[in-house]
Scaffold this motif. Structure first.
Motif, PDB file in Angstrom:
ATOM      1  N   ALA A  36      30.484  45.810  -8.033  1.00 56.80           N
ATOM      2  CA  ALA A  36      29.587  46.078  -6.912  1.00 56.80           C
ATOM      3  C   ALA A  36      29.933  45.128  -5.776  1.00 56.80           C
ATOM      4  CB  ALA A  36      28.122  45.902  -7.319  1.00 56.80           C
ATOM      5  N   VAL A  37      29.618  45.537  -4.556  1.00 58.01           N
ATOM      6  CA  VAL A  37      29.912  44.735  -3.367  1.00 58.01           C
ATOM      7  C   VAL A  37      28.598  44.265  -2.755  1.00 58.01           C
ATOM      8  CG1 VAL A  37      31.048  44.684  -1.123  1.00 58.01           C
ATOM      9  CG2 VAL A  37      31.980  46.106  -2.961  1.00 58.01           C
ATOM     10  N   ALA A  38      28.479  42.955  -2.549  1.00 55.69           N
ATOM     11  CA  ALA A  38      27.273  42.375  -1.960  1.00 55.69           C
ATOM     12  C   ALA A  38      27.281  42.554  -0.441  1.00 55.69           C
ATOM     13  CB  ALA A  38      27.179  40.897  -2.323  1.00 55.69           C
ATOM     14  N   ALA A  39      26.132  42.301   0.178  1.00 56.14           N
ATOM     15  CA  ALA A  39      26.034  42.430   1.634  1.00 56.14           C
ATOM     16  C   ALA A  39      26.989  41.483   2.346  1.00 56.14           C
ATOM     17  CB  ALA A  39      24.592  42.169   2.072  1.00 56.14           C
ATOM     18  N   SER A  40      27.313  40.362   1.710  1.00 58.16           N
ATOM     19  CA  SER A  40      28.250  39.402   2.279  1.00 58.16           C
ATOM     20  C   SER A  40      29.679  39.920   2.269  1.00 58.16           C
ATOM     21  CB  SER A  40      28.201  38.097   1.477  1.00 58.16           C
ATOM     22  OG  SER A  40      28.651  38.312   0.141  1.00 58.16           O
ATOM     23  N   GLY A  41      29.926  40.971   1.504  1.00 59.35           N
ATOM     24  CA  GLY A  41      31.277  41.484   1.317  1.00 59.35           C
ATOM     25  C   GLY A  41      31.915  40.982   0.043  1.00 59.35           C
ATOM     26  N   ASN A  42      31.333  39.957  -0.576  1.00 63.42           N
ATOM     27  CA  ASN A  42      31.888  39.438  -1.819  1.00 63.42           C
ATOM     28  C   ASN A  42      31.752  40.469  -2.933  1.00 63.42           C
ATOM     29  OD1 ASN A  42      32.396  37.133  -0.411  1.00 63.42           O
ATOM     30  ND2 ASN A  42      30.847  35.890  -1.425  1.00 63.42           N
ATOM     31  N   ILE A  43      32.698  40.439  -3.854  1.00 63.44           N
ATOM     32  CA  ILE A  43      32.795  41.435  -4.913  1.00 63.44           C
ATOM     33  C   ILE A  43      32.364  40.819  -6.226  1.00 63.44           C
ATOM     34  CG2 ILE A  43      34.387  42.952  -6.143  1.00 63.44           C
ATOM     35  CD1 ILE A  43      36.115  42.662  -3.456  1.00 63.44           C
ATOM     36  N   TRP A  44      31.504  41.529  -6.938  1.00 63.28           N
ATOM     37  CA  TRP A  44      31.029  41.079  -8.241  1.00 63.28           C
ATOM     38  C   TRP A  44      31.551  42.028  -9.312  1.00 63.28           C
ATOM     39  CZ3 TRP A  44      28.007  36.774  -9.355  1.00 63.28           C
ATOM     40  CH2 TRP A  44      27.578  36.034  -8.241  1.00 63.28           C
ATOM     41  N   VAL A  45      32.151  41.443 -10.347  1.00 66.79           N
ATOM     42  CA  VAL A  45      32.758  42.221 -11.421  1.00 66.79           C
ATOM     43  C   VAL A  45      32.143  41.795 -12.752  1.00 66.79           C
ATOM     44  CG1 VAL A  45      34.893  42.870 -12.578  1.00 66.79           C
ATOM     45  CG2 VAL A  45      34.911  42.361 -10.121  1.00 66.79           C
ATOM     46  N   GLY A  46      31.667  42.772 -13.525  1.00 71.74           N
ATOM     47  CA  GLY A  46      31.118  42.491 -14.845  1.00 71.74           C
ATOM     48  C   GLY A  46      32.189  42.641 -15.905  1.00 71.74           C
ATOM     49  N   LEU A  47      32.322  41.630 -16.767  1.00 70.55           N
ATOM     50  CA  LEU A  47      33.294  41.642 -17.851  1.00 70.55           C
ATOM     51  C   LEU A  47      32.612  42.150 -19.114  1.00 70.55           C
ATOM     52  CD1 LEU A  47      34.979  38.182 -17.164  1.00 70.55           C
ATOM     53  CD2 LEU A  47      35.681  40.440 -16.351  1.00 70.55           C
ATOM     54  N   HIS A  48      32.970  43.350 -19.517  1.00 65.50           N
ATOM     55  CA  HIS A  48      32.283  44.011 -20.631  1.00 65.50           C
ATOM     56  C   HIS A  48      32.433  43.224 -21.926  1.00 65.50           C
ATOM     57  CE1 HIS A  48      31.906  47.072 -23.874  1.00 65.50           C
ATOM     58  NE2 HIS A  48      30.904  47.498 -23.121  1.00 65.50           N
ATOM     59  N   ASN A  49      33.654  42.893 -22.294  1.00 62.18           N
ATOM     60  CA  ASN A  49      33.867  42.114 -23.513  1.00 62.18           C
ATOM     61  C   ASN A  49      33.694  40.615 -23.281  1.00 62.18           C
ATOM     62  OD1 ASN A  49      34.442  44.546 -24.658  1.00 62.18           O
ATOM     63  ND2 ASN A  49      36.530  44.043 -25.289  1.00 62.18           N
ATOM     64  N   GLY A  50      33.873  40.173 -22.048  1.00 64.37           N
ATOM     65  CA  GLY A  50      33.753  38.754 -21.725  1.00 64.37           C
ATOM     66  C   GLY A  50      32.324  38.274 -21.608  1.00 64.37           C
ATOM     67  N   ARG A  51      31.344  39.203 -21.568  1.00 65.95           N
ATOM     68  CA  ARG A  51      29.924  38.855 -21.490  1.00 65.95           C
ATOM     69  C   ARG A  51      29.663  37.902 -20.324  1.00 65.95           C
ATOM     70  NH1 ARG A  51      30.846  42.325 -25.111  1.00 65.95           N
ATOM     71  NH2 ARG A  51      29.578  42.473 -26.992  1.00 65.95           N
ATOM     72  N   ALA A  52      30.183  38.261 -19.144  1.00 64.92           N
ATOM     73  CA  ALA A  52      30.042  37.411 -17.961  1.00 64.92           C
ATOM     74  C   ALA A  52      30.248  38.267 -16.717  1.00 64.92           C
ATOM     75  CB  ALA A  52      31.056  36.271 -17.994  1.00 64.92           C
ATOM     76  N   VAL A  53      29.919  37.687 -15.546  1.00 65.00           N
ATOM     77  CA  VAL A  53      30.254  38.300 -14.269  1.00 65.00           C
ATOM     78  C   VAL A  53      30.981  37.276 -13.413  1.00 65.00           C
ATOM     79  CG1 VAL A  53      28.371  39.978 -14.257  1.00 65.00           C
ATOM     80  CG2 VAL A  53      28.002  37.715 -13.290  1.00 65.00           C
ATOM     81  N   VAL A  54      31.874  37.768 -12.561  1.00 63.06           N
ATOM     82  CA  VAL A  54      32.617  36.885 -11.667  1.00 63.06           C
ATOM     83  C   VAL A  54      32.447  37.368 -10.238  1.00 63.06           C
ATOM     84  CG1 VAL A  54      34.295  36.215 -13.428  1.00 63.06           C
ATOM     85  CG2 VAL A  54      34.762  38.186 -11.969  1.00 63.06           C
ATOM     86  N   GLU A  55      32.472  36.416  -9.315  1.00 63.57           N
ATOM     87  CA  GLU A  55      32.379  36.710  -7.885  1.00 63.57           C
ATOM     88  C   GLU A  55      33.747  36.466  -7.267  1.00 63.57           C
ATOM     89  OE1 GLU A  55      29.599  35.452  -4.024  1.00 63.57           O
ATOM     90  OE2 GLU A  55      29.775  34.109  -5.767  1.00 63.57           O
ATOM     91  N   LEU A  56      34.246  37.453  -6.495  1.00 65.20           N
ATOM     92  CA  LEU A  56      35.568  37.369  -5.891  1.00 65.20           C
ATOM     93  C   LEU A  56      35.476  37.445  -4.373  1.00 65.20           C
ATOM     94  CD1 LEU A  56      37.486  39.929  -8.167  1.00 65.20           C
ATOM     95  CD2 LEU A  56      37.179  37.470  -8.551  1.00 65.20           C
TER      96      LEU A  56
END
Length: 243
Positions: A36-56
């Motif tokens: 998903a893309v935040a209003a700031s433009g930063n990208i959030w990715v959910g790691l299905h097996n990694g049980r985490a999310v990262v911001e890019l």
């Protein structure tokens, strides 16, 4: 050569004029699935097996932040789909379990998971969307329903979808309507795995406030072109795209 060839692995290279950048996300077998893309433009990715999310970073894909779900809090939650609400919450869904949770994109805090509460007894999940009133919507997957969660009141609302089997992607048009994609005539999950009916292309539309004004695009006997509609989303012209 300016042509995307489905038979070649062009995504491996960096010279394709349609690709701004590519980055590896997560560790080996992290399985980046939700995005998903935040209003700031930063990208959030959910790691299905990694049980985490990262911001890019949207500029070059640089890793800005990692939020790992701590054991015992949201332990075992496997992000499958994602959507960001107007208050900056990254809402995540799991595939099939009926569970959703959120991560605050400003602070990195995250919630315990919520599970669909359904009067029908069917509690599934697949696609996720947020409408203009910040209400979270989940497609039922093996359930012919769409579910709405109002975070401010901690209330669930379900919309039965007639002539609908396996519900997949879900989208809000910003004008009070919800659209749900159907991929198969039926979809069952049990100990043996997933059983699918015939593939179909169908989209069901209804009013977000009360589930009224249902309209079905495509039926089993008169499907839309293609088969097994899984993901859907709106473009800037408010045309609905299906994959």
């Amino acid at each position: 050569n300016g042509i995307i060839d489905p038979g070649s692995a062009e995504f491996v290279g960096q010279e394709d004029e349609c690709i701004l950048w590519t980055v590896d996300v997560g560790n080996n077998d992290g399985v980046p699935r939700a995005v998903a893309v935040a209003a700031s433009g930063n990208i959030w990715v959910g790691l299905h097996n990694g049980r985490a999310v990262v911001e890019l970073s949207p500029d070059d894909g640089a890793l800005l932040r990692t939020v790992r779900f701590r054991s015992g809090f949201i332990s075992g939650f496997a992000p499958y789909g994602a959507a960001i609400s107007g208050d900056g919450k990254l809402w995540l869904t799991e595939g099939g379990t009926g569970r959703i949770a959120w991560v605050d994109t400003n602070t990195g805090d995250f919630s315990n998971p919520e599970t669909v509460r359904s009067r029908s007894g069917c509690e599934g999940s697949y696609g996720i969307a947020v409408d203009e009133k910040n209400r979270v919507w989940v497609a039922g997957f093996q359930c012919p329903y769409a579910y709405r969660y109002d975070f401010s009141d901690n209330l669930w609302f379900e919309v039965p979808l007639p002539d609908s089997g396996g519900t997949r992607g879900i989208a809000a048009d910003g004008e009070g309507n919800i659209y749900v994609a159907t991929s198969h005539t039926f979809l069952n999950i049990d100990a043996a795995g997933i059983t699918l009916g015939d593939p179909i292309s169908r989209v069901t539309r209804f009013r977000a406030d009360d589930g009224s004004n249902i309209r079905i695009y495509g039926t089993p006997s008169d499907p839309l072109p293609g088969s097994a509609t899984v993901g859907i989303g709106f473009d800037a012209n408010k045309d609905l795209w299906m994959v």
